[in-house]
Scaffold this active site. Structure first.
Site, mmCIF file in Angstrom:
data_model
loop_
_atom_site.group_PDB
_atom_site.id
_atom_site.type_symbol
_atom_site.label_atom_id
_atom_site.label_comp_id
_atom_site.label_asym_id
_atom_site.label_seq_id
_atom_site.Cartn_x
_atom_site.Cartn_y
_atom_site.Cartn_z
ATOM 1 N N ARG A 264 0.855 -1.199 0.000
ATOM 2 C CA ARG A 264 0.000 0.000 0.000
ATOM 3 C C ARG A 264 0.884 1.240 0.000
ATOM 4 O O ARG A 264 0.567 2.245 -0.633
ATOM 5 C CB ARG A 264 -0.931 -0.011 1.209
ATOM 6 C CG ARG A 264 -2.107 -0.968 1.081
ATOM 7 C CD ARG A 264 -2.805 -1.229 2.397
ATOM 8 N NE ARG A 264 -3.251 -0.012 3.050
ATOM 9 C CZ ARG A 264 -3.726 0.028 4.299
ATOM 10 N NH1 ARG A 264 -3.805 -1.093 5.013
ATOM 11 N NH2 ARG A 264 -4.110 1.170 4.830
ATOM 12 N N CYS A 327 -0.139 5.860 9.687
ATOM 13 C CA CYS A 327 -0.602 4.583 9.126
ATOM 14 C C CYS A 327 -1.817 4.895 8.281
ATOM 15 O O CYS A 327 -1.837 5.907 7.576
ATOM 16 C CB CYS A 327 -0.905 3.586 10.242
ATOM 17 S SG CYS A 327 -2.081 4.202 11.467
#
Length: 375
Positions: A264, A327
């Site tokens: 990601r 995150c």
């Protein structure tokens, strides 16, 4: 008073109060310690401490109460932020009634189809007397981004409803299925609001597997407390505007660590939230939180191993370096924060609360503030 005499009679609170006010300061300390060392007298000593601590009551000896309290309770304090199941068990056993060490479940799962529900799992299995810290409820409801820090009022109200006091030692833990995941975020939230005694259990999966006591069923409704409204420590968090300014300034003396899965981060895999671009902030470092957690039992890895992993990833351990942690939504960023603390990384550490979900929605298209690695 000798301990032999103390063992024969258990005075009432009124009798103990009269007896203590007639003592010199030195004898006061010695006698109160003798009371607290006798199981039959401990309740009287705790009640007496509470009474003489009130403003206007027993001013001659009131100044000695913190000293006596600290010395008598020191043997039950947990020494480090990260603790083992055995350390928690021993600390609760050593504390009279273990009422002041409060386990807090922060069990949470990414809301995808078929995912478990944190509260339902908490009801199936939890540490005895544990409270449930709901990450989806203890947040800023006025923000369009998930899991942003709650207001001081929201946090205080939630803690009051959970029966948690400002003086409690809280031990936060995660899911028995996932291990270290969302617990560090809840522990960090306690720190932001200045709760002094906060620890992270490493971990509940080991607690359950080790045969320690667990509860099941509907949780007990704890008597509400009056948790004070305390403004957050803004030095532990950072917002979008400041992160953007630092990135555009070249991140001088600053490092950004991203806990999302590497694919990601690189832009190979999509984000779990529909329509949200993957990729990363220019100059940021990929430190997937899963690299910091043991595959076998999902505990945070040993400190020396954590240090090696972080340094190999390119993390600067200089105390002068300002570290920003992020995150997807600010949850697993706290896993890196816990790992850095365990590994002895000093220096300023701040969590970017909005994290990638906010960043990818707010930066302008074509600004160069979202990087995808070439395949």
């Amino acid at each position: 008073m000798s301990q032999a005499v103390a063992q024969r009679t258990v005075p009432t609170l009124a009798q103990a109060s009269r007896r203590f006010t007639q003592l010199s300061n030195t004898k006061f300390v010695r006698t109160l310690r003798a009371y607290r060392n006798q199981p039959r007298l401990r309740k009287v000593s705790l009640m007496l401490l509470a009474k003489i601590s009130r403003p206007g009551s027993y001013p001659i000896v009131r100044s000695l109460v913190p000293l006596v309290s600290a010395q008598s309770m020191s043997s039950h304090r947990l020494s480090s932020f990260l603790i083992t199941p055995d350390e928690l068990k021993k600390a609760r056993k050593g504390r009279a009634g273990d009422s002041r060490i409060v386990p807090v479940s922060a069990e949470w799962y990414i809301p995808v189809a078929g995912a478990r529900n944190g509260f339902e799992e908490y009801k199936k299995q939890r540490i005895p007397k544990a409270r449930f810290f709901d990450l989806d409820a203890i947040k800023d409801f006025d923000s369009p981004y998930p899991h942003m820090l709650p207001t001081a009022e929201t946090f205080a109200k939630a803690m009051s409803k959970l029966g948690i006091s400002r003086e409690d030692t809280v031990v936060v833990y995660d899911s028995p299925h996932v291990g270290i995941f969302s617990g560090p975020r809840a522990a960090w939230t306690f720190k932001v609001f200045g709760h002094e005694r906060v620890h992270l259990l490493n971990n509940f999966k080991e607690w359950a597997k080790g045969g320690y006591l667990v509860e099941r069923g509907e949780p007990f409704k704890w008597p509400e407390t009056s948790y004070p409204v305390v403004q957050p420590d803004t030095s532990l968090a950072i917002d979008f505007e400041e992160v953007k300014q630092l990135v555009q300034g070249g991140l001088k003396g600053v490092q950004i660590l991203d806990a999302r899965p590497n694919k990601r981060f690189t832009g190979v895999d999509p984000e779990p939230r529909p329509g949200l671009s993957s990729g990363h902030i220019p100059g940021s470092i990929s430190v997937p939180f899963s690299y910091l957690v043991s595959v076998s039992n999902n505990t945070l890895k040993p400190s020396d191993e954590l240090r090696s992993i972080l340094l190999k990833a390119g993390v600067d351990d200089s105390p002068e370096t300002d570290t920003i942690l992020m995150c997807g939504t600010g949850v697993t960023a706290a896993v890196i924060e816990a790992a850095m603390e365990a590994a002895g990384f000093s220096g300023k550490k701040r969590i970017y609360d909005g994290s990638w979900t906010e960043w990818a929605q707010r930066v302008e298209e074509g600004s160069g503030l979202i990087v995808k690695d070439e395949q």
